[in-house]
Scaffold this motif. Structure first.
Motif, PDB file in Angstrom:
ATOM      1  N   UNK A   1      91.607  46.726  74.857  1.00 57.27           N
ATOM      2  CA  UNK A   1      91.356  47.786  73.900  1.00 57.27           C
ATOM      3  C   UNK A   1      89.902  47.727  73.426  1.00 57.27           C
ATOM      4  N   UNK A   2      89.264  48.891  73.334  1.00 57.13           N
ATOM      5  CA  UNK A   2      87.841  48.953  72.990  1.00 57.13           C
ATOM      6  C   UNK A   2      87.628  50.047  71.945  1.00 57.13           C
ATOM      7  N   UNK A   3      87.798  49.671  70.679  1.00 57.62           N
ATOM      8  CA  UNK A   3      87.652  50.644  69.592  1.00 57.62           C
ATOM      9  C   UNK A   3      86.606  50.218  68.575  1.00 57.62           C
ATOM     10  N   UNK A   4      85.871  49.169  68.895  1.00 60.17           N
ATOM     11  CA  UNK A   4      84.802  48.741  67.995  1.00 60.17           C
ATOM     12  C   UNK A   4      85.254  47.843  66.871  1.00 60.17           C
TER      13      UNK A   4
ATOM     14  N   UNK B   1      90.773  43.086  67.793  1.00 54.22           N
ATOM     15  CA  UNK B   1      92.185  43.419  67.958  1.00 54.22           C
ATOM     16  C   UNK B   1      93.057  42.828  66.862  1.00 54.22           C
ATOM     17  N   UNK B   2      92.637  41.687  66.273  1.00 54.47           N
ATOM     18  CA  UNK B   2      93.475  41.112  65.219  1.00 54.47           C
ATOM     19  C   UNK B   2      93.451  41.948  63.947  1.00 54.47           C
ATOM     20  N   UNK B   3      92.463  42.844  63.791  1.00 51.70           N
ATOM     21  CA  UNK B   3      92.479  43.769  62.649  1.00 51.70           C
ATOM     22  C   UNK B   3      93.471  44.911  62.863  1.00 51.70           C
ATOM     23  N   UNK B   4      93.908  45.095  64.098  1.00 55.87           N
ATOM     24  CA  UNK B   4      94.885  46.133  64.429  1.00 55.87           C
ATOM     25  C   UNK B   4      96.292  45.565  64.577  1.00 55.87           C
ATOM     26  N   UNK B   5      96.399  44.244  64.587  1.00 52.38           N
ATOM     27  CA  UNK B   5      97.668  43.583  64.878  1.00 52.38           C
ATOM     28  C   UNK B   5      98.783  44.035  63.944  1.00 52.38           C
TER      29      UNK B   5
ATOM     30  N   UNK C   1      93.164  56.768  63.368  1.00 55.58           N
ATOM     31  CA  UNK C   1      91.908  56.509  64.068  1.00 55.58           C
ATOM     32  C   UNK C   1      90.695  56.795  63.194  1.00 55.58           C
ATOM     33  N   UNK C   2      90.773  57.816  62.349  1.00 54.25           N
ATOM     34  CA  UNK C   2      89.589  58.166  61.548  1.00 54.25           C
ATOM     35  C   UNK C   2      89.292  57.136  60.462  1.00 54.25           C
ATOM     36  N   UNK C   3      90.144  56.094  60.342  1.00 51.96           N
ATOM     37  CA  UNK C   3      89.831  55.015  59.409  1.00 51.96           C
ATOM     38  C   UNK C   3      88.667  54.171  59.908  1.00 51.96           C
ATOM     39  N   UNK C   4      88.414  54.185  61.212  1.00 58.46           N
ATOM     40  CA  UNK C   4      87.314  53.375  61.737  1.00 58.46           C
ATOM     41  C   UNK C   4      86.533  54.063  62.857  1.00 58.46           C
ATOM     42  N   UNK C   5      86.814  55.327  63.125  1.00 63.11           N
ATOM     43  CA  UNK C   5      86.041  56.064  64.128  1.00 63.11           C
ATOM     44  C   UNK C   5      85.722  57.453  63.575  1.00 63.11           C
ATOM     45  N   UNK C   6      84.450  57.775  63.495  1.00 66.68           N
ATOM     46  CA  UNK C   6      84.017  58.989  62.814  1.00 66.68           C
ATOM     47  C   UNK C   6      84.539  60.269  63.453  1.00 66.68           C
TER      48      UNK C   6
END
Length: 226
Positions: free
Chosen positions: A75-78, A81-85, A91-96
């Motif tokens: 996974x590549x979201x910037x 992965x442990x913050x998504x666990x 998605x808009x919480x961390x991607x503009x």
């Protein structure tokens, strides 16, 4: 319920999928080491389902979901992965461009293609090696020695890539393989032996811990004896 998967010939991508419900339904999602980006057609919600450490239980409303599933570690979201666990995070919480992407999906004839274009996987040969090793062993020292990292470095890299440390990654990957074997009709005792569990009771305890239910309930069949 109608559920379909399509394999994708792209490194780090496990599949794209869709699920349609005619009425509300309860569901149980069990850990498989993967993370998904999911779009809900009716609400327009676009969110990330992170790698899970235990079963996720919930109720879904009627409608259609479209998803892109990353292989473990890809996974590549910037964000690590442990913050998504264990999360289900918009998605808009961390991607503009999260809202813009949701609008594009709503207008798209083939939303899977939008997801594939918007979310390329991250492929790291060392992380791939860690995953391959964790398929076979939960020994942190053995994996660290094989990839040339210290044990603390390995744990940090594993948490960032997989959402898990090496021991948990091993448990989740082995559990996922065991469930697949059982669903394919293999006797439960054979599944336990082939996946390296001490015995069928050990497999049953792991299923209870990770899925919150029995293997019989999870697979929808009674355990064969031979």
């Amino acid at each position: 319920m109608t559920y379909r998967e399509w394999p994708v010939d792209r490194p780090g991508i496990a599949c794209v999928w869709s699920r349609s419900l005619a009425s509300a339904a309860t569901h149980r999602i069990v850990p498989d080491g993967c993370a998904d980006v999911i779009w809900e057609r009716e609400t327009g919600r676009l969110f990330v389902a992170g790698p899970d450490t235990a079963a996720q239980l919930g109720t879904s409303e009627p409608g259609t979901m479209v998803g892109l599933r990353f292989e473990p570690g890809a996974i590549a979201l910037g964000v690590p992965a442990d913050e998504l666990r264990d999360g289900r995070i918009d998605l808009d919480a961390f991607r503009r461009d999260g809202r813009e992407l949701a609008e594009r999906l709503g207008a798209a004839e083939h939303p899977h293609e939008v997801l594939l274009d918007a979310f390329p996987a991250h492929v790291d040969p060392m992380i791939d090696q860690v995953r391959d090793l964790a398929e076979r062993t939960g020994s942190v020292r053995a994996i660290a020695d094989a990839v040339g990292l210290g044990e603390r470095q390995l744990r940090r890299r594993s948490l960032a890539a997989f959402g898990y440390g090496p021991k948990v990654l091993h448990r989740v990957l082995r559990f996922d393989r065991a469930v697949r074997r059982a669903r394919a009709g293999q006797p439960f005792a054979d599944v336990a032996y082939r996946e390296g569990y001490t015995d069928q009771a050990h497999l049953a305890r792991e299923v209870k811990a990770l899925a919150g239910t029995t293997l019989t309930a999870l697979t929808g069949r009674t355990p064969p004896t031979s």
